[in-house]
Design an enzyme around this catalytic site. Sequence first.
Site, PDB file in Angstrom:
ATOM      1  N   GLU A 378       0.813  -1.218   0.000  1.00 19.66           N
ATOM      2  CA  GLU A 378       0.000   0.000   0.000  1.00 19.66           C
ATOM      3  C   GLU A 378       0.848   1.270   0.000  1.00 19.66           C
ATOM      4  O   GLU A 378       0.538   2.234  -0.705  1.00 19.66           O
ATOM      5  CB  GLU A 378      -0.940  -0.001   1.207  1.00 19.66           C
ATOM      6  CG  GLU A 378      -2.124  -0.948   1.096  1.00 19.66           C
ATOM      7  CD  GLU A 378      -1.768  -2.404   1.342  1.00 19.66           C
ATOM      8  OE1 GLU A 378      -2.619  -3.287   1.075  1.00 19.66           O
ATOM      9  OE2 GLU A 378      -0.636  -2.670   1.803  1.00 19.66           O
ATOM     10  N   HIS A 445     -10.742  -6.352   8.981  1.00 14.78           N
ATOM     11  CA  HIS A 445     -11.465  -6.082   7.743  1.00 14.78           C
ATOM     12  C   HIS A 445     -12.773  -5.341   8.001  1.00 14.78           C
ATOM     13  O   HIS A 445     -13.649  -5.316   7.147  1.00 14.78           O
ATOM     14  CB  HIS A 445     -11.785  -7.386   7.003  1.00 14.78           C
ATOM     15  CG  HIS A 445     -10.588  -8.173   6.572  1.00 14.78           C
ATOM     16  ND1 HIS A 445      -9.874  -8.951   7.445  1.00 14.78           N
ATOM     17  CD2 HIS A 445      -9.972  -8.283   5.368  1.00 14.78           C
ATOM     18  CE1 HIS A 445      -8.870  -9.530   6.791  1.00 14.78           C
ATOM     19  NE2 HIS A 445      -8.912  -9.130   5.529  1.00 14.78           N
TER      20      HIS A 445
END
Length: 638
Positions: A378, A445
């Site tokens: 990322e 998540h």
Amino acid sequence: MLKPRMIEEKMLILLRQGKISKWFSGIGQEAIAIGVASALNSDEYILPMHRNLGVFTSRNIPLHKLFSQWQGKKGGFTNGRDRSFHFGTQEFKIIGMISHLGPQLGVANGIALAHLLKNEQKVTVVFCGEGGTSEGDFHEALNIASVWKLPVMFCIENNGYGLSTPSSQQFNCKNIADKGIGYGMESHIIEGNNILDVAYKVNKLAKKMRSNPKPVLVEFKTFRMRGHEEASGTKYVPQDLLTSWGRKDPIENFHNFLKKEKILSEEVDVLLKEEIIQEINEHLKIAFDEPEISSTIENELNDVYKNFNFIEEKPTENTKTIRFVDAISLGLKQSMQQNKNLVIMGQDIAEYGGVFKITEGFLEEFGLKRVRNTPICESGIIEAAYGLSINGVKSVVELQFSDFITSGFNPVINLLAKSYYRWNQPADIVLRMPCGAGVGAGPFHSQTNEAWFTKTPGLKIVYPAFPKDAKGLLATAIEDENPVLFFEHKKLYRSISQEVPLNYYKIPFGKAAILNEGISLSIIAYGAAVHWALEVIEKNFISADLIDLRTLQPLDTETIFASVKKTGKVLILQEDSLFGGIASDISAIITENCFKYLDAPIKRLGSIETPIPFAKNLENNYLPIDSILVEIQYLLNY
């Protein structure tokens, strides 16, 4: 080489006089900056570090602008907002570093990628010290560059020490160049104090990279003759090391070589030095005569974001009932059609269509250049997005889950958010952030982590609750040249449908939606919490204003204040755990501006102060859904 050396010697005097605040010396390393810069064309980007003054002088930046920059004056490059070499300039194609060092490497990848997308045969050069190669950004950047065959020259100046830590404690290999092998990358070692060796070999590499794009890792062997910065000194360096490297001084040795070969006469040597001294003094006077910088609070606030001229494009009556996820997909596709220089990047977004299938079919329509699968990194991809923006290319980066933004937190906070304020460079990037609980996805998540970013000036935060809003706000986010974090609640993806206009339209930021009108209280919410509140008030026939914020930065305080003044009672609802969330700030804003209109304490409601659990019963217990009616009744009965 002589010019940056003489500038540095002057700066060391000014530092002792308190006329500049800090200095990071490159004395003894001039051959690298000068040799590399001489091998590049003036329209090719170069990303230097503190010890690369020769890059700036090679690009013929007026010295008074550099001197003003180092004194924090308006004639510099950052309006006094950042110091030393922490700046960029599009005019001279130089992109300065931030203190975190490693992100610079990923930014170079984005600049080089933009060149490839525009079919330009150009090389991008980025500098880093040997200490910075210990950062994860180094490894991510090399991997991305190798996988994407980007024409980036990674120039590593191995000068022996990262501040006081010797290279032997930084990495356990003989040569940094050896690290290129693991990334399938060509690598070279160059004697960094030999100007002819540097200039010849870098020029040869640059020519090859322009015609055959691929990255190259170059390790320059050199030594830092002064402290990391002047205050730190060199007491930790053995004297014999300083002595031996002192004999390799690049200027003294080249000077002797030129005289021996009868290329440089004593008269020309003296003349060169006199001309440089005169130029330094003349430009110092310009900088010293410049008044101390001043600004108003209004001016400072106005320069945090680039002004966005919103041009309304209205929705048509041609609609179709589609799900939240389909609205995001359609909006993204239409933006790709509208903006030919828009690139989408993310893990598994090409052939696979993304984990939520939002980009399914995009590859066939837009091709591999514009729909790019990324390695799992990322930080490196967000840095590359910033580099794309620098080189005139828009991007949307899909985070598979908003939770994973932690792996890219540094570039979001320290590159994207601060870029325009620091040196007027927009970060034309949208980060798509699938977020939220209610789907049994557990602690890694399920977070709704908007509060990490609403705190950071320079970022815009969008958080729609309905398909129609999501589509229109996404179009606006992509048009806006400021960095936008676009939160998409996963629970809403396939559970919420709505009549959505099929044309390309935009919805302005900073305009909340009033979904229900009443007189008893005001409920302020966003994301999935809007649907929780809507269900409660409809089921229990509660007369309430329900405000869907839609964007958290900018925040529509006008709509909030008008509702509070009407009802006198307020419930602020968020999915995020309560402490430190945006509900607290909204509560404070209401208290400061509408206190005399309140008939009850402001109530905030959020999830409990734990990470988000996996098991359904535990997740239900975590979320505040069952407490909404209780809090509403408390306010109604107050």
